[in-house]
Design an enzyme around this catalytic site. Structure first.
Site, PDB file in Angstrom:
ATOM      1  N   CYS A   1      -0.677   4.466   2.220  1.00  0.00           N
ATOM      2  CA  CYS A   1      -0.692   4.427   3.688  1.00  0.00           C
ATOM      3  C   CYS A   1      -0.112   3.074   4.071  1.00  0.00           C
ATOM      4  CB  CYS A   1      -2.068   4.725   4.275  1.00  0.00           C
ATOM      5  SG  CYS A   1      -3.495   3.990   3.474  1.00  0.00           S
ATOM      6  N   SER A   2      -0.884   2.186   4.627  1.00  0.00           N
ATOM      7  CA  SER A   2      -0.336   0.870   4.960  1.00  0.00           C
ATOM      8  C   SER A   2      -1.451  -0.158   4.994  1.00  0.00           C
ATOM      9  CB  SER A   2       0.380   0.912   6.307  1.00  0.00           C
ATOM     10  OG  SER A   2       1.393   1.892   6.335  1.00  0.00           O
ATOM     11  N   CYS A   3      -2.396  -0.076   4.045  1.00  0.00           N
ATOM     12  CA  CYS A   3      -3.532  -0.998   4.027  1.00  0.00           C
ATOM     13  C   CYS A   3      -3.035  -2.437   3.962  1.00  0.00           C
ATOM     14  CB  CYS A   3      -4.424  -0.694   2.824  1.00  0.00           C
ATOM     15  SG  CYS A   3      -5.149   0.945   2.905  1.00  0.00           S
TER      16      CYS A   3
ATOM     17  N   CYS B   1       0.886  -1.162   0.000  1.00  0.00           N
ATOM     18  CA  CYS B   1       0.000   0.000   0.000  1.00  0.00           C
ATOM     19  C   CYS B   1       0.918   1.203   0.000  1.00  0.00           C
ATOM     20  CB  CYS B   1      -0.916   0.005   1.219  1.00  0.00           C
ATOM     21  SG  CYS B   1      -1.834   1.555   1.402  1.00  0.00           S
TER      22      CYS B   1
END
Lengths: 210, 218, 218, 210
Positions: free
Chosen positions: D112-114, D109
């Site tokens: 962000c950090s999905c 991701c």
């Protein structure tokens, strides 16, 4: 091309006391015989006293009062600026761009902070800042508004991103009410910001010294 | 490299903070560093493109926190160590290594004016230009990991050649010790809408100086 | 926004640092914050898109220095203040304002499982899709200053629709309180060479999920 | 769309002591009756004890041993994962992508950090780091080499950038030498990294417990 060298984390962290580190560095380099402190003094003196926006202002005032000079400045700025003796480091190759009622020029260096030192001196902090570098190319009119300059939609905005060793000098519009002024008096009106393109040259203050 | 320094077009940095009556230097150390940088340049161990790259590879979080002169300091130290002019341990301690030879400064006070004179990047080499004023060109969509002056925001975008600046030193090779490899440099105009879509006004344009090998005909 | 968070394709961040036997949380405060974040979400004052945006607008230099949970903390505080759940002074002091009413927690322990259940972004709305699997599309060259999920590296690039994921909440409006405005979401394939030129291998591809309004037919 | 709110610099600087600040925040929110500490405990317990990569491993092992399940997983992962009860927050809409001898999938991701929490647990720090987020899309093979996986040029690399609420689970290749293993034993072999796509599932260790 691969990175050909990596930095030591030790020296790429924000220094806790840059003054101390630079002092230690100078003392090391002097002790090793790599630099002569008197040469450092001479360099600083050059940029603190001899080079600054008054050089550019003189060029602008000359162009305002001497149509033949203006012509030479716009067609070969390097040569025209050499006539007045203002070439030098970071002003190797010059281009002058003219602001008119229909075209407004603005200078930036998005990749670092290139700036025409010999004609404008060292750049102000805002010119080197991330907000200016990031925004000038994508939102030049918003940047200009922040500097108090609200251009009409009919004016073309040309941003010059200084990506090479070419350096840009904006030739601002001569303000109204300056018809009788001498070249020296005109030079006194020209501001650094107007030669970067974030401002216009203000008309002379009535009753005040220009 | 697609580094943090290549920030043209980024949002989020906030307003431009100006300072009234700004001094040339904000502290004596800035002036000393500025001068050291030029005096050390006189050793001829690096060039301006390599110096720019030395600042670009500062880790992004540090790059953004550093002031302009803090970046110069970091870049200069890295270059001096790489060139063998000083050692890490000497920088750390601030003292010459025991038994280190004492040099004679490359830059004498009398030579300062010469060093601060212009140092052109234009080369007197006859190369036929590929493009002429008025030609439509596209900046290549390239992503080199080394030094380049082709800003990301212009890559893949179409523009018009305004002017041929002549044959200039090529930063992408010069920064990495691969020679000057001079080539034609052009002023290229990109319409704001081409770069930024509808966010740009219809009368906005950005002009960049781009080397011939950054461009392809359109 | 073209924020620092949109870092796909950047160089210069260095190697990937891994940790053996990594714990779920590295400190008790991370766990407490993680839980507070979910418990406060139960007040229904914001949505996931707004939360992402609250982290994106952290100033870039701070964003890069912060850990993941430090960003969550900054974003959460900003959202709670904006929603009026707490005041700046309360956060500063750690004490409720004198005379502040005492609420009843929105999330009771028995409700935790419900809150951690799925919260779909798919909406049961009949909208005819503009694109179908196999269609060639181009991601628009747009540069909104607000929240968007159209990564910069894909803008202006051509790809192929792989799959229609159905009609999903649109982050660009939902993040800013402008409603869900659901629309078709597609999986779009971009060849590596289209995105990165010759730096990419001939068999590299990146697939992104892109909302219909991010795309134009090709 | 304009920024509709700005942060206080006070709260967007790196906190000098995040532990202290979070402690003060929790105490404030509890005193105001905005959160119930017991609910916080229950949330933490869920992610520390109930949710983790063993959920994904079970799905992978089922797919390896049950061709009909594998078919359902690849055509509608959300429904197939629901069969095993592993949907939840940050795993709303699932897609399973299959690694083969010719295609290697990798999940990231960039924005962000999905990450698919219900099947893999909370993401490791490296997955959330700038190096991984920046490099996975432009240099996936370099990233994989850093993880010890050197793919041949004949293998296609597909990077899935999680830009929506769709979450991706990589169905790794079943390693050789696992023909006789039970579903449980197979699940014990499946690693988190293999389900992100930065590794292959290692063959069982000879003589050791899988």
């Amino acid at each position: 091309m691969p990175h050909d060298h990596d930095h030591d984390a030790e020296f790429t962290e924000v220094p806790s006391d840059p003054a101390l580190r630079v002092k230690a560095l100078e003392s090391l380099l002097v002790e090793k015989g790599l630099v002569d402190p008197a040469a450092l003094d001479a360099i600083i003196d050059t940029y603190e006293r001899k080079i600054g926006p008054r050089n550019g202002a003189r060029i602008v005032a000359r162009a305002w009062t001497d149509p033949a000079y203006k012509q030479r400045l716009l067609s070969d700025a390097t040569a025209a600026i050499a006539e007045l003796g203002h070439l030098g480091r970071q002003g190797e190759h010059m281009v002058a761009v003219e602001n008119t009622a229909r075209v407004h020029n603005l200078v930036v260096c998005t990749l670092c902070s290139c700036y025409p030192w010999p004609v404008l001196g060292l750049p102000p902090v805002w010119y080197k800042s991330s907000p200016y570098r990031s925004r000038a190319v994508i939102d030049p009119r918003g940047v200009l508004r922040e500097f108090g300059l609200d251009l009409g939609d009919e004016v073309e905005v040309r941003v010059w991103d200084s990506t090479s060793e070419m350096r840009y000098l904006v030739l601002p519009e001569r303000p109204p009410g300056t018809e009788g002024l001498s070249e020296d008096a005109l030079a006194g009106l020209v501001t650094r910001d107007a030669m970067i393109g974030v401002a216009k040259v203000p008309p002379p203050v009535k009753g005040g010294r220009p | 490299m697609n580094g943090i320094h290549d920030m043209g077009g980024m949002h989020g940095f906030g307003p431009i903070e100006r300072e009234a009556d700004e001094p040339v230097f904000h502290a004596p150390w800035e002036a000393r560093l500025f001068a050291i940088r030029h005096a050390m340049g006189a050793w001829g161990k690096w060039n301006i493109d390599g110096s720019r790259h030395a600042r670009e590879i500062i880790p992004p979080a540090e790059y953004l926190r550093m002031s302009y002169y803090e970046r110069w300091l970091a870049g200069l130290i890295a270059q001096m160590i790489q060139a063998g002019l000083v050692t890490r341990e000497e920088v750390r301690s601030g003292r010459p290594a025991p038994g280190a030879a004492r040099a004679t400064p490359a830059l004498a006070p009398a030579e300062v004016a010469r060093v601060l004179a212009r140092s052109p990047s234009l080369r007197d080499v006859q190369i036929a230009p590929r493009f002429q004023a008025g030609d439509r060109v596209r900046a290549k969509n390239v992503h080199p990991t080394g030094h380049t002056r082709l800003a990301r925001y212009a890559r893949g975008k179409a523009g018009v050649v305004l002017r041929d600046h002549g044959v200039h030193v090529f930063p992408d090779t010069n920064a990495h010790g691969l020679g000057e490899q001079p080539r034609h440099l052009y002023s290229v105009r990109f319409e704001g809408r081409e770069l930024w879509g509808d966010s740009a006004g219809p009368r906005d344009a950005v002009h960049l100086d781009l080397w011939e090998s950054y461009l392809e005909p359109l």
